[in-house]
Design an enzyme around this catalytic site. Structure first.
Site, PDB file in Angstrom:
ATOM      1  N   HIS A 186      -2.757  12.062  -3.816  1.00  0.00           N
ATOM      2  CA  HIS A 186      -4.094  12.284  -3.268  1.00  0.00           C
ATOM      3  C   HIS A 186      -4.974  13.034  -4.262  1.00  0.00           C
ATOM      4  O   HIS A 186      -6.198  12.856  -4.278  1.00  0.00           O
ATOM      5  CB  HIS A 186      -3.998  13.061  -1.949  1.00  0.00           C
ATOM      6  CG  HIS A 186      -3.745  12.183  -0.772  1.00  0.00           C
ATOM      7  ND1 HIS A 186      -3.019  12.580   0.321  1.00  0.00           N
ATOM      8  CD2 HIS A 186      -4.131  10.905  -0.509  1.00  0.00           C
ATOM      9  CE1 HIS A 186      -2.970  11.594   1.194  1.00  0.00           C
ATOM     10  NE2 HIS A 186      -3.634  10.579   0.719  1.00  0.00           N
ATOM     11  N   GLU A 426       2.536 -13.547  -4.201  1.00  0.00           N
ATOM     12  CA  GLU A 426       3.185 -12.544  -5.042  1.00  0.00           C
ATOM     13  C   GLU A 426       4.583 -12.964  -5.482  1.00  0.00           C
ATOM     14  O   GLU A 426       5.164 -12.351  -6.368  1.00  0.00           O
ATOM     15  CB  GLU A 426       3.302 -11.219  -4.279  1.00  0.00           C
ATOM     16  CG  GLU A 426       1.986 -10.699  -3.733  1.00  0.00           C
ATOM     17  CD  GLU A 426       2.178  -9.622  -2.696  1.00  0.00           C
ATOM     18  OE1 GLU A 426       2.143  -8.431  -3.071  1.00  0.00           O
ATOM     19  OE2 GLU A 426       2.374  -9.952  -1.512  1.00  0.00           O
ATOM     20  N   ASP A 450       3.025  -7.870  -8.502  1.00  0.00           N
ATOM     21  CA  ASP A 450       4.341  -8.333  -8.064  1.00  0.00           C
ATOM     22  C   ASP A 450       4.659  -9.724  -8.598  1.00  0.00           C
ATOM     23  O   ASP A 450       5.829 -10.031  -8.865  1.00  0.00           O
ATOM     24  CB  ASP A 450       4.427  -8.321  -6.537  1.00  0.00           C
ATOM     25  CG  ASP A 450       4.791  -6.949  -5.988  1.00  0.00           C
ATOM     26  OD1 ASP A 450       5.456  -6.180  -6.720  1.00  0.00           O
ATOM     27  OD2 ASP A 450       4.411  -6.625  -4.847  1.00  0.00           O
ATOM     28  N   CYS A 497      -6.376  -9.922  -6.549  1.00  0.00           N
ATOM     29  CA  CYS A 497      -6.611  -8.525  -6.163  1.00  0.00           C
ATOM     30  C   CYS A 497      -5.672  -7.566  -6.882  1.00  0.00           C
ATOM     31  O   CYS A 497      -5.690  -6.367  -6.631  1.00  0.00           O
ATOM     32  CB  CYS A 497      -6.478  -8.356  -4.655  1.00  0.00           C
ATOM     33  SG  CYS A 497      -4.849  -8.788  -3.999  1.00  0.00           S
TER      34      CYS A 497
END
Length: 549
Positions: A186, A426, A450, A497
């Site tokens: 984070h 993928e 992937d 993406c």
């Protein structure tokens, strides 16, 4: 002058005097008598209440911001975690130690649990618990007031917490350096959102570079201590150019994403949490090409129900309407989700993850699908399934969508039927059967990370075989080309993406291979758009053909 190589996790350049902060608390005289336990429990409860109040105040200063508000909410959730609080009280009652020591022991047990998680993104969540513990320790020791100003300094720590990133932004800190950390923490996510230069993995102790003038290169990861006059001048010029580039890219907002010869290329963004939308307003994006829903399942003991998910998805859809929002159903593997749900796997990357997990845990899957169908009433939501390996999985998932529609109808809840459905490509088996899969979908989206990993049998997180990981291996490019041609035969678009979409060096190649749309990280959106505007499709196609040979 000394130069160190670290890992860049947030772009930019920082020049300033370093300031070291220590997140460790030295706890002495921590033994108490049994009669003092109740008093320590009262101290704990008072400090938790005061810290929650402090976070509420802190949150109001970032009201309307993107990730900032989300991180603060997560920390408040941790503070209110009844199981964690009860565990601290148990330590107090059994070990007869002060609250300070009980907090330390509780954090150690949490770190032990997180250390067994292999996935970098989820393992990095332990830093949020570290951050919350630090806040409580500071409250208990009342030592926050003696903090030196961070303005124009480069903050250095063994591990920088999310709260420190927020404070650094408030105090106009130049940049951040951490000895440890993860690009998926984070802290790193916040730094990117706030445009703070940040590097991790510095190969020396933080105290070795304290109080020196240093340069932080958030592009290469270099940290330069006591730079020469010529090096400093070089980076000052680079910083000025970077600022100018940001202003230039900002001017592209409102410009249609199209090549020089008029080929329209819809350009979307990938997001981790819904609050990121606020930070994307200035980019004038075409929509969200990938919303990862995994964040809903983090830092909590109970899985989110239909209503909680509906509230989040509908708010996101309303904010972007009429632009599309592609929401990926949970892509969690055996090492990513609560142990109460599934058992630990020996090889989670080849195990029960993505659509496989959803099809096994139908209650979990249906809750998410129902939330998505209801939220689609409020905007242009599209549903995307991850880690699909064959047509049968798509057919089964669509059957479950129909079941969800019937159940929502019986419950009297409003929902949208015929929501667009797509899948991630993928796995090589899915790429090779792309035409058959396309016939069951409204769109495809290639997850290059992937796809490369599974095609070349290379673990992308394993340094020992890093040299074998090649985004533009002919086998990978062949599969991308095949997916595009197969989808176009059926009449549906193909997006990318994965990380390749966020690197301008691959933009012309992807378009030349037949990719219709790109979904990039927010940080790279401007550069990709600028690149698209400079391209010619005929040249892109020639380039792609040359690499396929």
């Amino acid at each position: 002058m000394q130069k160190y190589s670290a890992i860049a996790v947030s772009r930019g350049i920082a020049i300033g005097k370093s300031l070291c902060v220590d997140n460790k608390f030295k706890i002495t005289n921590y033994r108490i008598s049994e009669s003092e336990v109740d008093k320590e429990i009262e101290r704990l409860e008072a400090m938790i209440a005061a810290t929650v109040e402090e976070l509420d105040k802190f949150g109001s200063e970032f009201k309307g911001s993107s990730k900032q508000s989300e991180i603060i909410t997560i920390h408040k959730t941790i503070l209110k975690d009844e199981e964690m609080i009860e565990n601290i009280k148990k330590i107090l009652r059994q070990e007869f130690v002060t609250v300070e020591k009980a907090l330390e022991l509780n954090l150690e047990s949490i770190k032990t649990v997180f250390s067994e998680i292999k996935d970098e993104y989820f393992a990095a969540r332990v830093l949020d618990y570290q951050d919350v513990t630090n806040r409580l320790q500071k409250k208990l020791n009342k030592n926050e007031a003696d903090q030196e100003s961070w303005k124009d300094r480069v903050l250095v720590a063994e591990e920088i917490t999310p709260s420190q990133v927020l404070e650094a932004f408030k105090q106009q800190t130049a940049g951040l350096v951490s000895i440890h950390g993860s690009r998926k923490s984070h802290s790193a996510i916040l730094a990117r959102s706030l445009l703070l230069p940040f590097v991790i993995g510095l190969p020396v102790s933080d105290h070795e570079i304290c109080s020196f003038e240093i340069i932080v290169d958030g592009f290469s990861g270099d940290v330069i201590v006591s730079p020469t006059a010529s090096i400093k001048e070089k980076y000052q010029q680079a910083l000025a150019e970077f600022q100018a580039d940001k202003q230039e890219l900002a001017l592209l907002a409102g410009t249609d994403s199209a090549t020089k010869d008029g080929k329209r290329v819809p350009l979307y963004c990938n997001i981790e949490i819904p609050e990121e939308i606020t930070a994307l307003d200035k980019l004038d994006i075409d929509g969200i090409g990938l919303f990862r829903t995994e964040f809903l399942f983090l830092d909590r003991l109970e899985l989110p129900d239909e209503e909680e998910q509906y509230a989040i998805y509908s708010k996101l859809a309303e904010k972007l309407f009429p632009k599309p929002v592609v929401i990926r159903t949970i892509d969690l593997g055996g090492d990513k989700i609560a142990a109460s749900l599934i058992e630990k796997e020996m090889n989670p990357n080849l195990g029960l993850r993505g659509i496989r997990l959803s099809l096994k845990y139908l209650d979990l899957f249906k809750d998410q699908l129902k939330a998505l169908l209801r939220a689609a009433v409020h905007g242009n939501i599209k549903i995307m399934f991850p880690m699909v390996s064959n047509v049968a999985e798509i057919l089964k998932a669509k059957e479950i969508i129909r079941e969800c529609e019937q159940e929502l109808k019986a419950e009297g809840k409003k929902f949208k039927s015929n929501v667009a459905v797509g899948t991630m490509i993928e796995i090589p088996s899915a790429a090779l059967r792309a035409k058959e899969i396309s016939a069951q979908c409204d769109f495809l989206s290639i997850g290059t990370n992937d796809l490369v990993q599974y095609t070349l049998a290379v673990d992308r997180n394993n340094d020992l075989v890093a040299d074998y990981y090649n985004d533009i291996d002919p086998a990978v490019l062949y599969l991308i080309s095949k997916v595009c041609s197969s989808a176009h035969e059926v009449g549906i678009p193909v997006a990318v993406c994965g990380e390749m979409a966020s690197q301008e060096k691959y933009t012309s190649l992807l378009l030349g291979l037949g990719v219709d749309e790109l979904s990039t990280s927010p940080a790279n959106y401007g550069e990709i758009k600028k690149t698209i505007l400079q391209l010619d499709m005929k040249e892109c196609e020639k380039y792609a053909v040359s690499l396929l040979k």
